[in-house]
Design an enzyme around this catalytic site. Structure first.
Site, PDB file in Angstrom:
ATOM      1  N   ARG A  23     -29.413  27.693 -45.532  1.00  0.00           N
ATOM      2  CA  ARG A  23     -29.101  26.290 -45.788  1.00  0.00           C
ATOM      3  C   ARG A  23     -30.396  25.528 -46.023  1.00  0.00           C
ATOM      4  NH1 ARG A  23     -24.702  23.262 -44.540  1.00  0.00           N
ATOM      5  NH2 ARG A  23     -23.871  24.924 -43.191  1.00  0.00           N
ATOM      6  N   GLU A  46     -25.136  34.131 -47.616  1.00  0.00           N
ATOM      7  CA  GLU A  46     -24.499  32.961 -48.227  1.00  0.00           C
ATOM      8  C   GLU A  46     -25.510  31.826 -48.300  1.00  0.00           C
ATOM      9  OE1 GLU A  46     -22.174  30.089 -45.591  1.00  0.00           O
ATOM     10  OE2 GLU A  46     -21.709  31.991 -44.615  1.00  0.00           O
ATOM     11  N   THR A  75     -20.226  26.643 -47.130  1.00  0.00           N
ATOM     12  CA  THR A  75     -19.807  25.238 -47.024  1.00  0.00           C
ATOM     13  C   THR A  75     -19.023  24.810 -48.262  1.00  0.00           C
ATOM     14  OG1 THR A  75     -21.886  24.899 -45.800  1.00  0.00           O
ATOM     15  CG2 THR A  75     -20.572  22.957 -46.218  1.00  0.00           C
ATOM     16  N   LYS A 135     -13.539  33.081 -40.808  1.00  0.00           N
ATOM     17  CA  LYS A 135     -14.711  32.629 -40.059  1.00  0.00           C
ATOM     18  C   LYS A 135     -14.231  31.896 -38.804  1.00  0.00           C
ATOM     19  CE  LYS A 135     -18.440  29.180 -40.643  1.00  0.00           C
ATOM     20  NZ  LYS A 135     -19.126  28.348 -41.653  1.00  0.00           N
ATOM     21  N   GLY A 164     -24.177  29.754 -33.373  1.00  0.00           N
ATOM     22  CA  GLY A 164     -24.845  30.100 -32.121  1.00  0.00           C
ATOM     23  C   GLY A 164     -24.913  31.583 -31.835  1.00  0.00           C
ATOM     24  N   GLY A 184     -27.170  31.889 -38.824  1.00  0.00           N
ATOM     25  CA  GLY A 184     -27.985  30.951 -39.588  1.00  0.00           C
ATOM     26  C   GLY A 184     -29.385  30.825 -39.040  1.00  0.00           C
ATOM     27  N   SER A 185     -29.670  29.696 -38.405  1.00  0.00           N
ATOM     28  CA  SER A 185     -31.034  29.430 -37.955  1.00  0.00           C
ATOM     29  C   SER A 185     -31.506  30.428 -36.910  1.00  0.00           C
ATOM     30  CB  SER A 185     -31.135  27.999 -37.406  1.00  0.00           C
ATOM     31  OG  SER A 185     -30.238  27.797 -36.335  1.00  0.00           O
TER      32      SER A 185
END
Length: 213
Positions: A23, A46, A75, A135, A164, A184-185
């Protein structure tokens, strides 16, 4: 033909069982990032459509990662975004919500649809609309115990907990029956625009890949 394409995408995602979530702005590092992930055994990425130049970047990633990694759009909230993702070469879409029109459009375009759900009713509605995987989002509010519990009545539905997820939680989710995990992060880092530490990224990617399998 659409079914064959979707099945190939599902097989590629399943090979690594981690969907990396990119992202925002990674500068010129998209290919370095994707190469590092692929080398570590992650087979799906993604790029969220609210990122700068998202559809152009998806197109470049598709060309750079052909055969090694499934490239999707994240998204995705509208039918138009699903169409643009398909035009860019994406093979799957991920959404934070369950919109049956978006699911139907994605499937008609030959894409794997992975909508966001949080209840058994939403999961069943998404599958009935054509989604090939679901998801679970935000996974922090559900946990591995939910995955284990919901699989009893719903059988072999492909569940992708996202939100998370750490390597430790990835193991717990896999043991509970998750099909894949979204990361993700926790995987890619929190400020890609400042540059990518490829050694650190590779170590995190290997940890996630090992935990997911």
């Amino acid at each position: 033909m659409h079914a064959e394409s979707a099945n190939a995408t599902l097989d590629l995602i399943e090979a690594g069982r981690i969907v990396a979530i990119l992202r925002g702005d990674a500068g010129d590092a998209d290919q370095v990032l994707s190469d590092t992930l692929a080398d570590a055994g992650i087979t799906a990425l993604e790029l969220t459509v609210d990122s700068p130049d998202a559809f152009s970047r998806i197109g470049h990633l598709v060309q750079a990662c052909a055969g090694r990694m499934a490239i999707g759009a994240g998204t995705v909230l509208t039918v138009e975004q699903a169409r643009r993702a398909a035009d860019a070469g994406a093979t799957f879409i991920v959404s934070p919500n369950r919109d049956t029109a978006v699911i139907a459009a994605a499937v008609s375009l030959g894409l794997v649809a992975i909508p966001g759900c949080q209840t058994p009713s939403e999961i069943v509605e998404a599958i009935d609309a054509g989604a090939q995987a679901v998801k679970l989002f935000p996974a922090q509010a559900l946990g591995p115990a939910f995955v284990h519990a919901v699989r009893a009545p719903l059988g072999d539905v492909r569940l992708v907990p996202t939100g998370g997820v750490t390597p430790e939680l990835a193991r717990a989710y896999r043991d509970a029956g998750a099909w894949a995990l979204g990361a993700g992060s926790e995987l890619l880092g929190r400020d890609l625009a400042q540059g990518i530490d490829t050694a650190a990224l590779a170590a995190r990617a290997r940890a996630f890949a090992e935990a997911a399998r």
